[in-house]
Design an enzyme around this catalytic site. Sequence first.
Site, PDB file in Angstrom:
ATOM      1  N   ALA A  69      21.234  17.291 -16.582  1.00  0.00           N
ATOM      2  CA  ALA A  69      20.857  16.170 -15.727  1.00  0.00           C
ATOM      3  C   ALA A  69      20.126  15.109 -16.540  1.00  0.00           C
ATOM      4  CB  ALA A  69      19.970  16.658 -14.580  1.00  0.00           C
ATOM      5  N   GLY A 114      22.203  21.514 -16.854  1.00  0.00           N
ATOM      6  CA  GLY A 114      23.401  21.272 -16.077  1.00  0.00           C
ATOM      7  C   GLY A 114      24.663  21.314 -16.908  1.00  0.00           C
ATOM      8  N   GLU A 117      25.546  24.904 -16.911  1.00  0.00           N
ATOM      9  CA  GLU A 117      26.044  25.236 -15.575  1.00  0.00           C
ATOM     10  C   GLU A 117      27.490  24.769 -15.402  1.00  0.00           C
ATOM     11  OE1 GLU A 117      21.972  25.188 -12.905  1.00  0.00           O
ATOM     12  OE2 GLU A 117      22.788  23.268 -13.586  1.00  0.00           O
ATOM     13  N   GLU A 137      15.292  24.413 -17.989  1.00  0.00           N
ATOM     14  CA  GLU A 137      14.655  23.857 -16.787  1.00  0.00           C
ATOM     15  C   GLU A 137      13.202  24.282 -16.599  1.00  0.00           C
ATOM     16  OE1 GLU A 137      19.012  23.279 -15.833  1.00  0.00           O
ATOM     17  OE2 GLU A 137      17.788  24.708 -16.942  1.00  0.00           O
TER      18      GLU A 137
END
Length: 263
Positions: A69, A114, A117, A137
């Site tokens: 992100a 992300g 992910e 994170e």
Amino acid sequence: ILNLSNETVLFEQDGHLAVITLNRPEAMNAINPPLGGALREALEEVRDNDSIWVAILTGAGDRAFSAGADLRWRSENESEVRKPEAGSTGKILSSEFACWKPVIAAVNGYAVGGGLELAIACDLIVASERAQFGLPEPRRGLMADAGGVHGLPRQIPIKLAMEMILTGQFIDARRAAEIGLVNRVVANDDLLPAARELAALIMECSPKAVQAAKQAVMLGGGLTFEEAMVTEFSMFERLKESADFTEGPRAFSEKRAPQWEGI
């Protein structure tokens, strides 16, 4: 060759193969809402275009597949972040999205947060020797809630997943291969050729059979073995009604290459 590129995502179709490239190399292909929206559109094209059998997802430049992100973008565009379309990319390749065509992640550089992910949401991962994987994170006061904390323990041993989730530390490509997170590790210059080689092997198979198998794996994962064995998923029903279902055995018995009817 079909080209549906825009500023943040490059899309190229060559025959039955689509190559999608996250195109923010100056930001290490960090995911902001414009990129996330464009990526979803590209994957919808893969899902809905019958001439596409396999897709490769990669990142522009050699620094990162995706750094996750875009926290700077979020802090500078708070009103945009609150829009419905600004949601995470976590469900883009979920069973809910229902893309039963194989997607190969070609990971160059960092696949973190992300970005990891997104990579683990793909069906196969080819990594360059420079690749790094991690979920940092917790070091930002966040949680990998777009699939990381749930997806990673389903793909590697839980103790190893918990170490990555709880420490936020990165692992390199060789370690990722050792623990079964990636399929192949190749030299940086060989990354896309290796991903294309893997895609070519898949495309030798019946596309209907491949999709039936992927759907069964994804939807059957939430069932017991006994339940999965007696469940007939929709793509398998379609396969059985197709010419491919008889063409494969016939071609084998006649010692020739099969002629698949497509999707």
